[in-house]
Design a protein around this motif. Sequence first.
Motif, PDB file in Angstrom:
ATOM      1  N   ILE A   1      -7.983   2.428  -6.710  1.00  0.00           N
ATOM      2  CA  ILE A   1      -9.093   1.682  -6.098  1.00  0.00           C
ATOM      3  C   ILE A   1      -8.767   0.190  -6.034  1.00  0.00           C
ATOM      4  N   VAL A   2      -8.179  -0.342  -7.091  1.00  0.00           N
ATOM      5  CA  VAL A   2      -7.905  -1.776  -7.181  1.00  0.00           C
ATOM      6  C   VAL A   2      -6.731  -2.190  -6.298  1.00  0.00           C
ATOM      7  N   PHE A   3      -5.657  -1.414  -6.303  1.00  0.00           N
ATOM      8  CA  PHE A   3      -4.404  -1.883  -5.703  1.00  0.00           C
ATOM      9  C   PHE A   3      -4.112  -1.353  -4.295  1.00  0.00           C
ATOM     10  N   PHE A   4      -4.755  -0.255  -3.886  1.00  0.00           N
ATOM     11  CA  PHE A   4      -4.469   0.282  -2.556  1.00  0.00           C
ATOM     12  C   PHE A   4      -5.363  -0.382  -1.524  1.00  0.00           C
ATOM     13  N   ASN A   5      -4.752  -0.995  -0.531  1.00  0.00           N
ATOM     14  CA  ASN A   5      -5.493  -1.678   0.528  1.00  0.00           C
ATOM     15  C   ASN A   5      -5.202  -0.993   1.846  1.00  0.00           C
ATOM     16  N   GLU A   6      -6.208  -0.331   2.395  1.00  0.00           N
ATOM     17  CA  GLU A   6      -6.016   0.406   3.647  1.00  0.00           C
ATOM     18  C   GLU A   6      -6.227  -0.507   4.843  1.00  0.00           C
ATOM     19  N   LYS A   7      -5.168  -0.679   5.617  1.00  0.00           N
ATOM     20  CA  LYS A   7      -5.247  -1.472   6.844  1.00  0.00           C
ATOM     21  C   LYS A   7      -5.361  -0.512   8.027  1.00  0.00           C
ATOM     22  N   ARG A   8      -6.332  -0.749   8.860  1.00  0.00           N
ATOM     23  CA  ARG A   8      -6.570   0.164   9.990  1.00  0.00           C
ATOM     24  C   ARG A   8      -5.940  -0.373  11.279  1.00  0.00           C
TER      25      ARG A   8
ATOM     26  N   SER B   1       0.824  -1.208   0.000  1.00  0.00           N
ATOM     27  CA  SER B   1       0.000   0.000   0.000  1.00  0.00           C
ATOM     28  C   SER B   1       0.858   1.259   0.000  1.00  0.00           C
ATOM     29  N   PHE B   2       1.989   1.223   0.716  1.00  0.00           N
ATOM     30  CA  PHE B   2       2.899   2.365   0.719  1.00  0.00           C
ATOM     31  C   PHE B   2       3.456   2.581  -0.686  1.00  0.00           C
ATOM     32  N   PHE B   3       3.846   1.494  -1.342  1.00  0.00           N
ATOM     33  CA  PHE B   3       4.373   1.590  -2.706  1.00  0.00           C
ATOM     34  C   PHE B   3       3.319   2.145  -3.662  1.00  0.00           C
ATOM     35  N   VAL B   4       2.081   1.638  -3.542  1.00  0.00           N
ATOM     36  CA  VAL B   4       0.994   2.106  -4.417  1.00  0.00           C
ATOM     37  C   VAL B   4       0.753   3.594  -4.210  1.00  0.00           C
ATOM     38  N   LEU B   5       0.762   4.032  -2.941  1.00  0.00           N
ATOM     39  CA  LEU B   5       0.546   5.458  -2.661  1.00  0.00           C
ATOM     40  C   LEU B   5       1.637   6.312  -3.288  1.00  0.00           C
ATOM     41  N   ILE B   6       2.894   5.913  -3.119  1.00  0.00           N
ATOM     42  CA  ILE B   6       4.005   6.683  -3.679  1.00  0.00           C
ATOM     43  C   ILE B   6       3.921   6.708  -5.203  1.00  0.00           C
ATOM     44  N   LEU B   7       3.639   5.557  -5.811  1.00  0.00           N
ATOM     45  CA  LEU B   7       3.565   5.475  -7.278  1.00  0.00           C
ATOM     46  C   LEU B   7       2.420   6.312  -7.831  1.00  0.00           C
ATOM     47  N   ILE B   8       1.232   6.173  -7.254  1.00  0.00           N
ATOM     48  CA  ILE B   8       0.074   6.933  -7.739  1.00  0.00           C
ATOM     49  C   ILE B   8       0.265   8.426  -7.489  1.00  0.00           C
ATOM     50  N   SER B   9       0.881   8.772  -6.354  1.00  0.00           N
ATOM     51  CA  SER B   9       1.154  10.185  -6.072  1.00  0.00           C
ATOM     52  C   SER B   9       2.089  10.768  -7.121  1.00  0.00           C
ATOM     53  N   THR B  10       3.094   9.987  -7.501  1.00  0.00           N
ATOM     54  CA  THR B  10       4.033  10.433  -8.532  1.00  0.00           C
ATOM     55  C   THR B  10       3.320  10.651  -9.861  1.00  0.00           C
ATOM     56  N   LEU B  11       2.546   9.664 -10.278  1.00  0.00           N
ATOM     57  CA  LEU B  11       1.886   9.721 -11.587  1.00  0.00           C
ATOM     58  C   LEU B  11       0.763  10.755 -11.625  1.00  0.00           C
TER      59      LEU B  11
ATOM     60  N   GLN C   1       0.231  12.621   3.086  1.00  0.00           N
ATOM     61  CA  GLN C   1       1.217  12.969   4.112  1.00  0.00           C
ATOM     62  C   GLN C   1       0.884  12.313   5.448  1.00  0.00           C
ATOM     63  N   LEU C   2      -0.398  12.261   5.782  1.00  0.00           N
ATOM     64  CA  LEU C   2      -0.811  11.607   7.022  1.00  0.00           C
ATOM     65  C   LEU C   2      -0.533  10.106   6.980  1.00  0.00           C
ATOM     66  N   PHE C   3      -0.794   9.479   5.828  1.00  0.00           N
ATOM     67  CA  PHE C   3      -0.555   8.039   5.683  1.00  0.00           C
ATOM     68  C   PHE C   3       0.928   7.720   5.833  1.00  0.00           C
ATOM     69  N   VAL C   4       1.771   8.509   5.195  1.00  0.00           N
ATOM     70  CA  VAL C   4       3.214   8.305   5.281  1.00  0.00           C
ATOM     71  C   VAL C   4       3.683   8.451   6.728  1.00  0.00           C
ATOM     72  N   ASP C   5       3.162   9.450   7.432  1.00  0.00           N
ATOM     73  CA  ASP C   5       3.560   9.647   8.827  1.00  0.00           C
ATOM     74  C   ASP C   5       3.111   8.488   9.705  1.00  0.00           C
TER      75      ASP C   5
ATOM     76  N   LYS D   1      -8.037   5.985   1.956  1.00  0.00           N
ATOM     77  CA  LYS D   1      -8.456   5.571   0.616  1.00  0.00           C
ATOM     78  C   LYS D   1      -9.604   6.422   0.103  1.00  0.00           C
ATOM     79  N   GLY D   2     -10.600   6.643   0.952  1.00  0.00           N
ATOM     80  CA  GLY D   2     -11.753   7.429   0.532  1.00  0.00           C
ATOM     81  C   GLY D   2     -11.389   8.855   0.177  1.00  0.00           C
ATOM     82  N   SER D   3     -10.476   9.457   0.961  1.00  0.00           N
ATOM     83  CA  SER D   3     -10.061  10.839   0.701  1.00  0.00           C
ATOM     84  C   SER D   3      -9.335  10.949  -0.630  1.00  0.00           C
ATOM     85  N   ILE D   4      -8.413  10.017  -0.888  1.00  0.00           N
ATOM     86  CA  ILE D   4      -7.619  10.079  -2.115  1.00  0.00           C
ATOM     87  C   ILE D   4      -8.468   9.740  -3.330  1.00  0.00           C
ATOM     88  N   VAL D   5      -9.366   8.765  -3.202  1.00  0.00           N
ATOM     89  CA  VAL D   5     -10.278   8.442  -4.306  1.00  0.00           C
ATOM     90  C   VAL D   5     -11.152   9.645  -4.639  1.00  0.00           C
TER      91      VAL D   5
END
Length: 400
Positions: free
Chosen positions: A386-393, A207-217, A317-321, A269-273
């Motif tokens: 939506i498909v690849f990011f899995n938010e674990k709480r 999920s961290f990788f997906v966030l960084i990749l999607i943020s970049t793109l 930024q919150l997710f990364v922290d 996930k909901g915020s970024i979507v």
Amino acid sequence: MKDSIKIKLSIMMFLQYCIQGSWYVTMGTYLGQTLKFTGVQIGLAYGTAAIAAIISPVFIGMIADRYFSPNRVLFVLNTIGAIILVLLTRITNFSLFFPVLLIYSICFMPTMSLTNSISFDNLKEPGKEFSRIRLFGSLGWIGAGLIISSRGLEPFATPFLIAAGISMFAGLFALLLPYKKPIQVENKISASQILGFDAFKLTKDKSFFVLILISTLTCIPLAFYDSFTNLYITNVGIGNAAAAMSLGQVAEIIFLFTFPFFFLKLRYKGSIVAAILAWVVMYGFFALGAYTGYKGFIYSVLPLHGFCFTFFFVAGQLFVDEKAPSTLRNSAQGLLTFATYGVGKYLGTLVAGNVVQANTSNGDYNWTSIWAVPFFIAIVLLIAFIVFFNEKRDNKKISV
């Protein structure tokens, strides 16, 4: 959380964004009208921010994690930056202006992630409190721009001097921020750790990788907005383009204030979507406005940029922290800056420039085709996230 600390963090954000807001937007006018730099040279000057974001944030973040308190690193960077800004006002040839501006950008870009990590480290509940601290950064940016514009200082070097004064004050103010003792690591420091490469190990988490990749793109379609929206709305006959685009900044302030409420419901996930979906709507309406000639399509979605920017970047930024271990807190924020403001914006500038050039003939722009490109890119990124990011709480840190 003591209110005095929150006040200090708010002032820190206000000053930091006020620095860049003083000179960044108006630099093109100064370089073009006063110094007579070419369009290519002006573009290269603005590109220094992306280059610097690739070079310095992760490395500086490592220094703030391991060797010095982040507030003292912020003091050094802002103080050096103030001196360089003054120096820039004395330079009139591009061959010297560009490398000096690049050195300044290398000093400034890490401060964006440092102010984030300092805030996260001193807020009891970042998800509820950070956006309202970050709000003052937007106020600083807008306030600086309004002062510069109201005084008619755009064609002069004065904005750099104003920024230098604010930078020096921000540097001194950083010494009043809470001190954080660097985390001692018993093992010998490797070359990769010195360069800040440990932060990249966080990407082993999917999920961290997906966030960084999607943020970049996502910064690729974002570059279309940053670089060409002003030209677009002016070209289609909307008067006072700057005022029209300020609708996005007003919306950003509103949504930074209300973000904690929405974040409790939407989470990461909901915020970024929601942000990417709103970008899809915005680019789609831009294309519709160009195709139909109806300006209402354009006006109706200009505020969406403020919503998108807040929900996408603050949630990221919150997710990364939340996921970064304490030993990599500053480095992880630097990695996000590297990915977005560095690699993403640099790639976005290249893609947007080439798309616009390919759809321009004899000074006429095919805006429908131009805006269709970020529209479809955003759709693909929305589906991928939506498909690849899995938010674990579980609030667990990533082990490295």
